[in-house]
Design an enzyme around this catalytic site. Structure first.
Site, PDB file in Angstrom:
ATOM      1  N   THR A  13     -33.660 -34.272  27.718  1.00 36.38           N
ATOM      2  CA  THR A  13     -34.604 -35.078  26.934  1.00 36.38           C
ATOM      3  C   THR A  13     -35.875 -34.310  26.584  1.00 36.38           C
ATOM      4  OG1 THR A  13     -33.748 -37.145  27.802  1.00 36.38           O
ATOM      5  CG2 THR A  13     -35.997 -37.211  27.027  1.00 36.38           C
ATOM      6  N   SER A  57     -27.803 -33.049  29.929  1.00 37.72           N
ATOM      7  CA  SER A  57     -27.310 -32.618  31.243  1.00 37.72           C
ATOM      8  C   SER A  57     -25.955 -33.221  31.639  1.00 37.72           C
ATOM      9  CB  SER A  57     -28.361 -32.816  32.333  1.00 37.72           C
ATOM     10  OG  SER A  57     -28.558 -34.162  32.640  1.00 37.72           O
ATOM     11  N   THR A  90     -32.517 -34.792  32.922  1.00 34.16           N
ATOM     12  CA  THR A  90     -32.785 -35.371  34.239  1.00 34.16           C
ATOM     13  C   THR A  90     -31.543 -35.990  34.898  1.00 34.16           C
ATOM     14  OG1 THR A  90     -33.433 -37.483  33.260  1.00 34.16           O
ATOM     15  CG2 THR A  90     -35.183 -35.877  33.640  1.00 34.16           C
ATOM     16  N   ASP A  91     -30.500 -36.283  34.090  1.00 29.71           N
ATOM     17  CA  ASP A  91     -29.347 -37.007  34.653  1.00 29.71           C
ATOM     18  C   ASP A  91     -28.652 -36.243  35.782  1.00 29.71           C
ATOM     19  OD1 ASP A  91     -29.865 -38.994  32.838  1.00 29.71           O
ATOM     20  OD2 ASP A  91     -28.147 -38.593  31.559  1.00 29.71           O
TER      21      ASP A  91
END
Ligand code: ASP
Length: 327
Positions: A13, A57, A90-91
């Site tokens: 992101t 990710s 971030t995932d």
């Protein structure tokens, strides 16, 4: 002399904008555009920009992760580089961070950072998070801390941190013991150290490691899939203190007899698994069958750990000792 930081851009992101046609966020910003959102960066450090990928990710797999590891290692081995920062979605950020933490053997700061709001949103947090990561990378206090995750002005250890919220800017938390420190007034301030850190010296990881979450009334059908597809390891996110429904036990027995390594963690957010219960499917029963115990790791990180350990050794005793160490 200014310190030299290598910043490796992988996507996420922090590198996304809303696409006007599909009305949803997709990778769009390159490294220069992200760096360009930060003021006065050249006064603080000499920056080497490395475009590794521009992937969300969820698209990062273990092959890509190993390529990233080799790149980060080449930078930490380079005497001209003082610190490494990796920008990441971030995932799956915590999986990348933990893999690097287990595999790297360096005292240099290695920091992973991302953003929760993309560049098209009001309050894009990529600039502030990357700025905080740079301040952390420049701090002498960040030396020999293991891989760090810096988001929302908090510094967390890769081995402890997890994504806790789908939306919030302070999503990265270490639910068991809290952050190592904070970034305040452009300074990294630490309040504690990790006493037990783990390094496993291997360039190889085992990819065929699965992850299974337990639920009430579950049976062993899904374990057959892992056996039939030649999985070498399986992490079970068990119930509570480390117990599984009794109908899962025959599958666990078959997988163990087939040579699969089964690691146990809990589907609870915090607390260790332990062999407290002696009933059918209880932790003591599982331990006696040969299941190994993964402490308070969440399933996705226990899986990364088992991938690394199975890449390092096939010796069952050594696997157990490494998996159960430091937990
Ligand atoms: N879905 C995004 C990713 O992991 C989320 C983010 O980066 O915050 O790439």
């Amino acid at each position: 002399m200014k310190k030299k930081i290598a910043i490796i851009f992988t996507g996420g992101t922090i590198a996304m904008k809303i696409d006007p046609d599909i009305h949803a966020a997709i990778p769009a910003l390159n490294a220069d555009e992200i760096i360009g959102t930060i003021k006065n960066i050249e006064d603080m450090a000499e920056i080497e920009i490395i475009n590794f990928s521009n992937l969300p990710s969820p698209h990062i797999d273990l092959d890509i992760l190993m390529d990233l590891f080799y790149l980060v290692k080449s930078k930490t081995d380079d005497e001209n580089t003082d610190a490494v920062i990796i920008t990441h979605g971030t995932d799956t950020l915590e999986e990348t961070a933990y893999l690097l933490d287990l595999l790297l053997n360096t005292k240099k700061p290695v920091i992973i950072v991302g953003a929760m709001r993309n560049f098209s949103e009001l309050g894009y947090d990529g600039s502030s998070n990357l700025s905080a990561a740079i301040c952390t990378a420049l701090s002498p206090n960040s030396i020999d801390k293991g891989v760090l995750v810096v988001m929302n002005n908090e510094i967390n250890a890769a081995s402890e941190v997890t994504k806790t919220n789908t939306l919030s800017l302070d999503t990265f938390k270490s639910p068991e013991f809290g952050p190592l420190g904070i970034v305040d007034n452009d300074e990294a301030l630490y309040y504690r150290n990790i006493i037990q850190r783990q390094h496993i010296e291997t360039n190889k990881i085992e990819k065929k490691v699965g992850l299974l979450k337990c639920y009430a009334g579950m049976d062993a059908g899904i374990i057959e899939y892992y056996i039939n597809n030649n999985y070498k390891g399986l992490i079970i996110e068990a119930l509570g203190r480390g117990n599984v429904p009794p109908n899962l036990v025959p599958g666990i027995k078959r997988a163990l007899a087939d040579g699969m390594v089964i690691g146990l963690v809990s589907r609870c957010n915090t607390g260790r698994v332990l062999y407290t219960y002696g009933y059918e499917g209880g932790g003591k029963h599982l331990k006696d069958l040969g299941v190994i115990f993964g402490g308070n790791l969440p399933g996705q990180k226990a899986r990364i750990k088992l991938c690394v350990i199975l890449g390092f050794t096939e010796d069952k005793e050594e696997i157990r000792n490494l998996f159960e160490a430091n937990l």
